[in-house]
Design a protein around this motif. Structure first.
Motif, PDB file in Angstrom:
ATOM      1  N   LEU A  60      -6.814   3.426   4.728  1.00 59.88           N
ATOM      2  CA  LEU A  60      -6.900   1.885   3.840  1.00 59.88           C
ATOM      3  C   LEU A  60      -6.187   1.345   5.823  1.00 59.88           C
ATOM      4  O   LEU A  60      -7.180   0.298   5.543  1.00 59.88           O
ATOM      5  CB  LEU A  60      -6.015   1.768   2.949  1.00 59.88           C
ATOM      6  CG  LEU A  60      -6.205   0.263   2.312  1.00 59.88           C
ATOM      7  CD1 LEU A  60      -6.212   0.751   1.032  1.00 59.88           C
ATOM      8  CD2 LEU A  60      -5.264  -0.281   3.278  1.00 59.88           C
ATOM      9  N   TYR A  61      -5.406   2.086   5.740  1.00 56.14           N
ATOM     10  CA  TYR A  61      -5.139   0.770   7.388  1.00 56.14           C
ATOM     11  C   TYR A  61      -5.910   0.875   8.204  1.00 56.14           C
ATOM     12  O   TYR A  61      -6.306   0.447   9.306  1.00 56.14           O
ATOM     13  CB  TYR A  61      -3.817   1.658   7.842  1.00 56.14           C
ATOM     14  CG  TYR A  61      -2.672   0.723   6.791  1.00 56.14           C
ATOM     15  CD1 TYR A  61      -2.311  -0.688   6.586  1.00 56.14           C
ATOM     16  CD2 TYR A  61      -1.694   1.965   5.985  1.00 56.14           C
ATOM     17  CE1 TYR A  61      -1.245  -1.006   5.381  1.00 56.14           C
ATOM     18  CE2 TYR A  61      -0.405   1.162   5.677  1.00 56.14           C
ATOM     19  CZ  TYR A  61      -0.692   0.256   4.960  1.00 56.14           C
ATOM     20  OH  TYR A  61       0.533  -0.603   4.372  1.00 56.14           O
ATOM     21  N   SER A 114      -3.169  -5.895  -0.140  1.00 57.58           N
ATOM     22  CA  SER A 114      -4.855  -4.361   0.615  1.00 57.58           C
ATOM     23  C   SER A 114      -5.796  -4.437  -0.256  1.00 57.58           C
ATOM     24  O   SER A 114      -5.144  -4.870  -1.858  1.00 57.58           O
ATOM     25  CB  SER A 114      -3.943  -3.169   1.047  1.00 57.58           C
ATOM     26  OG  SER A 114      -3.445  -2.310   0.390  1.00 57.58           O
ATOM     27  N   SER A 125      -9.412   1.799   8.144  1.00 52.65           N
ATOM     28  CA  SER A 125     -10.324   0.824   8.587  1.00 52.65           C
ATOM     29  C   SER A 125     -10.098  -0.930   8.379  1.00 52.65           C
ATOM     30  O   SER A 125     -11.047  -1.664   9.411  1.00 52.65           O
ATOM     31  CB  SER A 125     -11.015   1.104   6.700  1.00 52.65           C
ATOM     32  OG  SER A 125     -12.525   0.108   6.241  1.00 52.65           O
ATOM     33  N   ALA A 126      -8.823  -1.106   7.295  1.00 54.59           N
ATOM     34  CA  ALA A 126      -8.311  -2.173   7.973  1.00 54.59           C
ATOM     35  C   ALA A 126      -7.765  -2.683   9.035  1.00 54.59           C
ATOM     36  O   ALA A 126      -8.842  -4.470   9.438  1.00 54.59           O
ATOM     37  CB  ALA A 126      -7.386  -2.928   7.191  1.00 54.59           C
ATOM     38  N   ALA A 175      -9.478  -1.783  -0.957  1.00 55.94           N
ATOM     39  CA  ALA A 175     -10.168  -0.706  -0.654  1.00 55.94           C
ATOM     40  C   ALA A 175     -11.305  -0.856  -1.864  1.00 55.94           C
ATOM     41  O   ALA A 175     -11.054  -1.313  -3.124  1.00 55.94           O
ATOM     42  CB  ALA A 175      -9.316   0.221  -0.076  1.00 55.94           C
ATOM     43  N   THR A 191       0.761  -1.350   0.164  1.00 58.85           N
ATOM     44  CA  THR A 191      -0.259   0.144  -0.194  1.00 58.85           C
ATOM     45  C   THR A 191       0.814   0.976  -0.166  1.00 58.85           C
ATOM     46  O   THR A 191       0.582   2.124  -0.553  1.00 58.85           O
ATOM     47  CB  THR A 191      -1.087   0.350   1.640  1.00 58.85           C
ATOM     48  OG1 THR A 191      -1.346  -0.939   1.421  1.00 58.85           O
ATOM     49  CG2 THR A 191      -2.035   0.991   1.714  1.00 58.85           C
ATOM     50  N   ALA A 230     -11.637  -0.939   3.769  1.00 59.79           N
ATOM     51  CA  ALA A 230     -11.030  -2.158   3.546  1.00 59.79           C
ATOM     52  C   ALA A 230     -10.490  -3.144   4.031  1.00 59.79           C
ATOM     53  O   ALA A 230     -10.570  -3.395   5.312  1.00 59.79           O
ATOM     54  CB  ALA A 230      -9.587  -0.997   3.568  1.00 59.79           C
ATOM     55  N   VAL A 231      -9.910  -4.117   3.637  1.00 59.26           N
ATOM     56  CA  VAL A 231      -8.948  -5.298   4.095  1.00 59.26           C
ATOM     57  C   VAL A 231      -7.736  -4.944   4.432  1.00 59.26           C
ATOM     58  O   VAL A 231      -6.787  -4.378   2.901  1.00 59.26           O
ATOM     59  CB  VAL A 231      -9.500  -6.936   4.169  1.00 59.26           C
ATOM     60  CG1 VAL A 231     -11.516  -6.286   4.086  1.00 59.26           C
ATOM     61  CG2 VAL A 231      -9.362  -6.558   2.996  1.00 59.26           C
ATOM     62  N   ALA A 232      -6.638  -5.920   4.747  1.00 58.81           N
ATOM     63  CA  ALA A 232      -4.891  -5.816   4.708  1.00 58.81           C
ATOM     64  C   ALA A 232      -4.822  -7.231   5.220  1.00 58.81           C
ATOM     65  O   ALA A 232      -5.452  -7.719   6.390  1.00 58.81           O
ATOM     66  CB  ALA A 232      -4.324  -4.848   4.858  1.00 58.81           C
ATOM     67  N   GLU A 241       1.495  -5.607   5.778  1.00 62.80           N
ATOM     68  CA  GLU A 241       0.511  -6.494   4.798  1.00 62.80           C
ATOM     69  C   GLU A 241       1.558  -6.792   3.012  1.00 62.80           C
ATOM     70  O   GLU A 241       2.671  -6.247   3.199  1.00 62.80           O
ATOM     71  CB  GLU A 241      -0.692  -5.487   4.950  1.00 62.80           C
ATOM     72  CG  GLU A 241      -0.681  -4.570   4.007  1.00 62.80           C
ATOM     73  CD  GLU A 241       0.252  -3.471   3.590  1.00 62.80           C
ATOM     74  OE1 GLU A 241       0.792  -2.786   2.297  1.00 62.80           O
ATOM     75  OE2 GLU A 241       0.974  -3.380   4.860  1.00 62.80           O
TER      76      GLU A 241
END
Length: 361
Positions: free
Chosen positions: A327-328, A218, A330-331, A220, A180, A203-205, A215
């Motif tokens: 993103l991080y 990732s 949310s993940a 999003a 990312t 998001a996911v990671a 990660e």
């Protein structure tokens, strides 16, 4: 517009520094007058290759002994912030490789330092300046494509375990994040340069395979202020490597697929039924010049000639860095994150892994 001749220096003489040296030399608008690196043997070999007469063991030595207008920072990421601030304090513009900082808080420190000098900080995000990206922005702004509706942005690369044997790779402390931060940033920054401000991220990671703290994958879902929606995928575990963006507008689909740089031949346009004129508009001004440091550096010189901040400005780059932090966030929290939600006291402003990656607990 009067074109100046700039005096440039490079700090850090690893692999990416060669792209910078070649761009400086090929521009005809600057002279590479000095290089610096802690590795005496490497900096000497680099200077000999590019006919640079002055070498230094540190940025401090270089700034103390040379008169330069621009410093290209090509060091590992954890050094970017202190070196860029040192350049600003010396009144020298810093051109910083990606990622520009390890955290949003560090990036805000750069913005604050920039406020107290006439010099600037610009992040190297060169894919914004390829002919295809420039044409797409121009057609979009002219309304030729209709509204942007949907986009996909994939950076699916492959980096093996040997790649991560380099000590500063794959850790939050020295690299700030995984693909990312260090790989996908080029593609989703180009996405943002086309679609504008993002509004919300889910998001996911995951750490799927690589021997890293960060990660290695990732994903999003992103909504934009203009109503468009997009998916963003970043990976270093994908054997068939690709860098791919697709933009679906009311009147056409515009796509590019490449790896580390594109030409016009890597772009395709599919008009919606009854919109054949879009293809004709796209074909105008076809270019064989690849996206890369040359186009970005020319834009830097043009801005400085006009007395403006060079691209990619701190305002532009902060939007991209805030997306990474979001993103991080949310993940690792499972929450949807809005633009502006990550305040200065958030753990995810101070470190991209915030309260810690789930696999590290």
């Amino acid at each position: 517009m009067t074109k100046r001749k700039y005096r440039a220096a490079i700090v850090g003489t690893g692999a990416i520094a060669h792209a910078h040296a070649q761009a400086v030399r090929g521009s005809g608008r600057a002279e590479l007058v000095a290089v610096a690196d802690v590795d005496a043997e490497r900096v000497t070999a680099f200077a000999e290759k590019y006919d640079v007469t002055s070498t230094h063991a540190s940025l401090d030595d270089l700034l103390g002994e040379e008169e330069v207008d621009l410093v290209h920072l090509c060091t590992p990421p954890q050094l970017h912030t202190p070196l860029a601030i040192a350049c600003l304090e010396a009144g020298v513009t810093a051109l910083v490789e990606k990622p520009p900082t390890l955290s949003l808080a560090e990036f805000d420190a750069l913005i604050e330092a920039e406020r107290h000098t006439t010099a600037h900080v610009a992040t190297v995000l060169q894919h914004r300046f390829g002919a295809g990206a420039l044409r797409l922005r121009r057609l979009q702004e002219a309304g030729e494509l209709g509204r942007p509706l949907l986009a996909t942005c994939d950076t699916q690369w492959y980096r093996d375990d040997a790649y991560y044997a380099v000590p500063w790779r794959g850790t939050w402390e020295s690299e700030g994040g995984g693909p990312t931060m260090g790989h996908g940033i080029h593609q989703f920054d180009l996405l943002f340069s086309i679609l504008g401000p993002w509004r919300e991220v889910t998001a996911v990671a995951a750490r799927q395979s690589r021997p890293v703290d960060t990660e290695d994958v990732s994903m999003a879902l992103v909504t934009f202020e203009n109503g468009a929606v997009a998916t963003v995928v970043n990976s270093v575990v994908s054997p068939r490597q690709t860098s791919r963006l697709r933009f679906d507008y009311e009147r056409a689909t515009v796509e590019v697929e490449h790896l580390y740089g594109y030409t016009d031949d890597d772009w395709t346009v599919t008009p919606a039924p009854g919109q054949d004129t879009v293809s004709d508009l796209w074909a105008q001004g076809h270019s064989t010049v690849p996206s890369g440091h040359d186009g970005w550096l020319a834009a830097v010189y043009d801005a400085l000639d006009r007395g403006e901040a060079p691209p990619v400005t701190t305002e532009d780059a902060r939007r991209t860095m805030e997306f990474i932090a979001a993103l991080y966030t949310s993940a690792f929290t499972g929450e949807r994150v809005r633009a502006g939600q990550i305040t200065a006291d958030s753990p995810f402003a101070l470190r991209m892994d915030g309260t810690g990656a789930p696999w590290g607990k």
